[in-house]
Design a protein around this motif. Structure first.
Motif, PDB file in Angstrom:
ATOM      1  N   CYS A  31       0.992  -1.369  -0.091  1.00 28.68           N
ATOM      2  CA  CYS A  31      -0.047   0.113  -0.040  1.00 28.68           C
ATOM      3  C   CYS A  31       0.951   1.343   0.013  1.00 28.68           C
ATOM      4  N   GLU A  32       1.885   1.206   0.848  1.00 36.69           N
ATOM      5  CA  GLU A  32       2.792   2.532   0.953  1.00 36.69           C
ATOM      6  C   GLU A  32       3.489   2.513  -0.492  1.00 36.69           C
ATOM      7  N   ARG A  33       3.851   1.559  -1.127  1.00 33.43           N
ATOM      8  CA  ARG A  33       5.009   1.582  -2.272  1.00 33.43           C
ATOM      9  C   ARG A  33       3.914   2.145  -3.452  1.00 33.43           C
ATOM     10  N   HIS A  34       2.609   1.869  -3.412  1.00 32.94           N
ATOM     11  CA  HIS A  34       1.513   2.383  -4.440  1.00 32.94           C
ATOM     12  C   HIS A  34       1.449   3.772  -4.457  1.00 32.94           C
ATOM     13  N   LEU A  35       1.340   4.331  -3.110  1.00 40.93           N
ATOM     14  CA  LEU A  35       1.258   5.698  -2.933  1.00 40.93           C
ATOM     15  C   LEU A  35       2.579   6.446  -3.263  1.00 40.93           C
ATOM     16  N   HIS A  36       3.561   5.947  -2.664  1.00 37.54           N
ATOM     17  CA  HIS A  36       4.945   6.795  -2.244  1.00 37.54           C
ATOM     18  C   HIS A  36       6.072   6.521  -3.238  1.00 37.54           C
ATOM     19  N   GLY A  37       5.853   5.253  -3.878  1.00 41.35           N
ATOM     20  CA  GLY A  37       6.905   4.840  -4.751  1.00 41.35           C
ATOM     21  C   GLY A  37       8.067   4.553  -4.152  1.00 41.35           C
ATOM     22  N   ASP A  38       9.431   5.066  -4.565  1.00 44.36           N
ATOM     23  CA  ASP A  38      10.808   4.855  -3.963  1.00 44.36           C
ATOM     24  C   ASP A  38      10.848   5.393  -2.485  1.00 44.36           C
ATOM     25  N   ALA A  39       9.996   6.443  -2.244  1.00 43.50           N
ATOM     26  CA  ALA A  39      10.094   7.231  -1.021  1.00 43.50           C
ATOM     27  C   ALA A  39       9.383   6.278   0.115  1.00 43.50           C
ATOM     28  N   ALA A  40       8.789   5.074  -0.192  1.00 41.89           N
ATOM     29  CA  ALA A  40       7.978   4.704   0.931  1.00 41.89           C
ATOM     30  C   ALA A  40       8.968   3.623   1.691  1.00 41.89           C
ATOM     31  N   VAL A  41       8.562   3.349   3.047  1.00 42.44           N
ATOM     32  CA  VAL A  41       9.145   2.893   3.850  1.00 42.44           C
ATOM     33  C   VAL A  41       8.489   1.483   4.121  1.00 42.44           C
ATOM     34  N   GLU A  42       9.413   0.356   4.490  1.00 45.07           N
ATOM     35  CA  GLU A  42       8.582  -1.109   4.775  1.00 45.07           C
ATOM     36  C   GLU A  42       7.836  -0.834   6.053  1.00 45.07           C
ATOM     37  N   ALA A  43       6.668  -1.659   5.771  1.00 47.07           N
ATOM     38  CA  ALA A  43       6.012  -1.553   7.458  1.00 47.07           C
ATOM     39  C   ALA A  43       6.850  -2.257   8.579  1.00 47.07           C
ATOM     40  N   ASP A  44       6.677  -1.651   9.658  1.00 52.18           N
ATOM     41  CA  ASP A  44       7.382  -1.864  10.707  1.00 52.18           C
ATOM     42  C   ASP A  44       6.588  -2.908  11.682  1.00 52.18           C
ATOM     43  N   ALA A  45       7.104  -4.071  12.186  1.00 55.93           N
ATOM     44  CA  ALA A  45       6.357  -5.079  13.105  1.00 55.93           C
ATOM     45  C   ALA A  45       6.430  -4.327  14.532  1.00 55.93           C
ATOM     46  N   GLY A  46       6.887  -3.365  14.761  1.00 51.52           N
ATOM     47  CA  GLY A  46       6.855  -2.564  15.922  1.00 51.52           C
ATOM     48  C   GLY A  46       5.989  -1.760  16.074  1.00 51.52           C
ATOM     49  N   GLU A  47       5.078  -1.402  14.974  1.00 51.39           N
ATOM     50  CA  GLU A  47       3.754  -0.569  15.026  1.00 51.39           C
ATOM     51  C   GLU A  47       2.936  -1.687  15.465  1.00 51.39           C
ATOM     52  N   PHE A  48       2.899  -2.805  14.785  1.00 48.09           N
ATOM     53  CA  PHE A  48       2.015  -3.778  15.408  1.00 48.09           C
ATOM     54  C   PHE A  48       2.004  -4.172  17.000  1.00 48.09           C
ATOM     55  N   ALA A  49       3.312  -4.158  17.328  1.00 52.02           N
ATOM     56  CA  ALA A  49       3.520  -4.404  18.780  1.00 52.02           C
ATOM     57  C   ALA A  49       2.904  -3.243  19.648  1.00 52.02           C
ATOM     58  N   ALA A  50       2.706  -2.043  19.245  1.00 55.25           N
ATOM     59  CA  ALA A  50       2.189  -0.780  19.858  1.00 55.25           C
ATOM     60  C   ALA A  50       0.906  -0.813  19.988  1.00 55.25           C
ATOM     61  N   VAL A  51       0.179  -1.289  18.551  1.00 53.84           N
ATOM     62  CA  VAL A  51      -1.298  -1.438  18.409  1.00 53.84           C
ATOM     63  C   VAL A  51      -1.662  -2.538  19.585  1.00 53.84           C
ATOM     64  N   LEU A  52      -1.031  -3.649  19.621  1.00 53.83           N
ATOM     65  CA  LEU A  52      -1.429  -4.866  20.557  1.00 53.83           C
ATOM     66  C   LEU A  52      -1.239  -4.592  21.772  1.00 53.83           C
ATOM     67  N   ALA A  53      -0.438  -3.488  22.207  1.00 54.55           N
ATOM     68  CA  ALA A  53      -0.119  -3.155  23.563  1.00 54.55           C
ATOM     69  C   ALA A  53      -1.034  -2.228  23.975  1.00 54.55           C
ATOM     70  N   ARG A  54      -2.141  -1.723  23.466  1.00 52.98           N
ATOM     71  CA  ARG A  54      -3.078  -0.722  23.773  1.00 52.98           C
ATOM     72  C   ARG A  54      -3.774  -1.483  24.832  1.00 52.98           C
ATOM     73  N   PRO A  55      -4.032  -0.732  26.256  1.00 47.09           N
ATOM     74  CA  PRO A  55      -4.607  -1.111  27.175  1.00 47.09           C
ATOM     75  C   PRO A  55      -6.011  -1.846  26.692  1.00 47.09           C
ATOM     76  N   GLY A  56      -6.428  -3.017  26.936  1.00 46.53           N
ATOM     77  CA  GLY A  56      -7.927  -3.547  26.724  1.00 46.53           C
ATOM     78  C   GLY A  56      -8.137  -4.034  25.132  1.00 46.53           C
ATOM     79  N   PHE A  57      -6.875  -3.955  24.516  1.00 47.76           N
ATOM     80  CA  PHE A  57      -7.140  -4.223  23.039  1.00 47.76           C
ATOM     81  C   PHE A  57      -7.320  -5.763  22.887  1.00 47.76           C
ATOM     82  N   ASP A  58      -8.135  -6.191  22.065  1.00 47.81           N
ATOM     83  CA  ASP A  58      -8.462  -7.579  21.786  1.00 47.81           C
ATOM     84  C   ASP A  58      -8.337  -7.915  20.230  1.00 47.81           C
ATOM     85  N   PRO A  59      -7.568  -8.378  19.891  1.00 50.64           N
ATOM     86  CA  PRO A  59      -7.475  -8.753  18.481  1.00 50.64           C
ATOM     87  C   PRO A  59      -8.651  -9.593  17.914  1.00 50.64           C
ATOM     88  N   ALA A  60      -9.129 -10.437  18.825  1.00 52.25           N
ATOM     89  CA  ALA A  60     -10.457 -10.985  18.285  1.00 52.25           C
ATOM     90  C   ALA A  60     -11.405 -10.250  18.434  1.00 52.25           C
TER      91      ALA A  60
END
Length: 313
Positions: A31-60
């Motif tokens: 998705c990022e490469r479609h929008l930003h081409g060579d300027a895009a940065v690969e998605a970061d697993a740390g962002e997922f860790a931050a979302v999953l760490a939100r208090p009360g967050f339930d992936p299900a």
């Protein structure tokens, strides 16, 4: 709660953190490469860790992963007081995004959220038009800024910093540095953030990420009492020539002394010494910090629009 009404052949289920992460990272990068081409940065697993760490967050309950007719993931969404939705470029135009938007809003209402915020790249004309159609209105802007590191002054000592303050590197794994950095960052952004992160959640987003770069993360320390009064926390971005500043913050009582500028200069040089070509950071119009970054020589790489919608009570 009801599932989204997807096109024929598409199915949705909750995200499985133990199995789905690599495929979703590939989806977000596409998705990022479609929008930003060579300027895009690969998605970061740390962002997922931050979302999953939100208090009360339930992936299900708070996530959905959409699979296409061939069984591969084609869209991802989550909703938990904030929200995010991404649809693979090859599967746009099929109302998948519209279906996920309805799901995110329904989930937010269930959680008692009064307003929902979406952040969309200004190059994503289709996404912006869809959100406007469904009642979202611009609230502000975010900018990704960059500076070319080959334009920095030649090697040598930096100009003296503000009197009474010493700049030193972050001490990796040091609990005192971690907790003081948390205090400085959360206090600095308290006026415009919707809520304050506790230490555990904040650390997952910052200093406990696998790609946290303490050697590029200077602290400003008061010579009087050893208290940390300013921080610039940097992340490594594997596969990219960019360094990234996750947070830049200075205690309210120590602002307008040049501390933030001095911290950035240290980070820029550390990124250059690591062989990187650029250093980047995001800033939001609500922080009022854009002028600072422009004055230190940064320029806007690209812009995102922040939109907001009031939900039923």
């Amino acid at each position: 709660m009801a599932k989204p009404q997807l096109p024929a052949g598409y199915t949705a289920r909750p995200f499985d953190p133990s199995a789905d992460l690599p495929a979703v990272l590939d989806l977000l990068t596409a998705c990022e490469r479609h929008l930003h081409g060579d300027a895009a940065v690969e998605a970061d697993a740390g962002e997922f860790a931050a979302v999953l760490a939100r208090p009360g967050f339930d992936p299900a309950a708070d996530t959905l992963l959409v699979h296409g007719p061939d069984g591969g993931p084609v869209a991802w969404a989550w909703s938990d007081r904030r929200c995010e939705c991404r649809v693979h470029p090859a599967h746009r135009g099929r109302r998948i995004g519209t279906a996920l938007l309805g799901w995110m809003e329904s989930r937010a209402v269930e959680q008692g959220v009064g307003k929902l915020v979406q952040v969309v790249a200004d190059l994503d004309a289709t996404g912006l038009a869809m959100l406007r159609t469904y009642g979202y209105r611009p609230k502000g802007a975010s900018w990704l800024l960059e500076i070319a590191l080959d334009g920095l002054p030649a090697d040598g000592e930096l100009p003296p910093g503000p009197a009474g303050v010493t700049i030193r590197p972050f001490r990796a794994g040091d609990a005192r540095d971690e907790h003081q950095a948390h205090r400085v960052v959360e206090d600095a952004f308290a006026d415009w953030k919707a809520r304050r992160m506790d230490f555990a959640e904040w650390a997952e987003h910052a200093v406990h990420r696998e790609n946290f770069a303490p050697e590029r993360s200077p602290l400003a320390v008061s010579d009087t009492d050893g208290r940390v009064v300013g921080v610039a926390l940097a992340l490594d971005q594997p596969g990219s020539g960019d360094g990234y500043v996750e947070s830049l913050a200075v205690d309210r009582d120590h602002r307008h002394r040049g501390i933030a500028r001095h911290l950035l200069q240290h980070t820029f040089r550390a990124c250059r010494d690591a062989g990187l070509s650029h250093c980047t950071l995001w800033t939001h119009s609500g922080t009022g910090a854009l002028d600072l970054y422009l004055k230190v020589g940064m320029t806007v790489r690209y812009t995102s629009v922040v939109l907001e919608k009031s939900l039923p009570g």
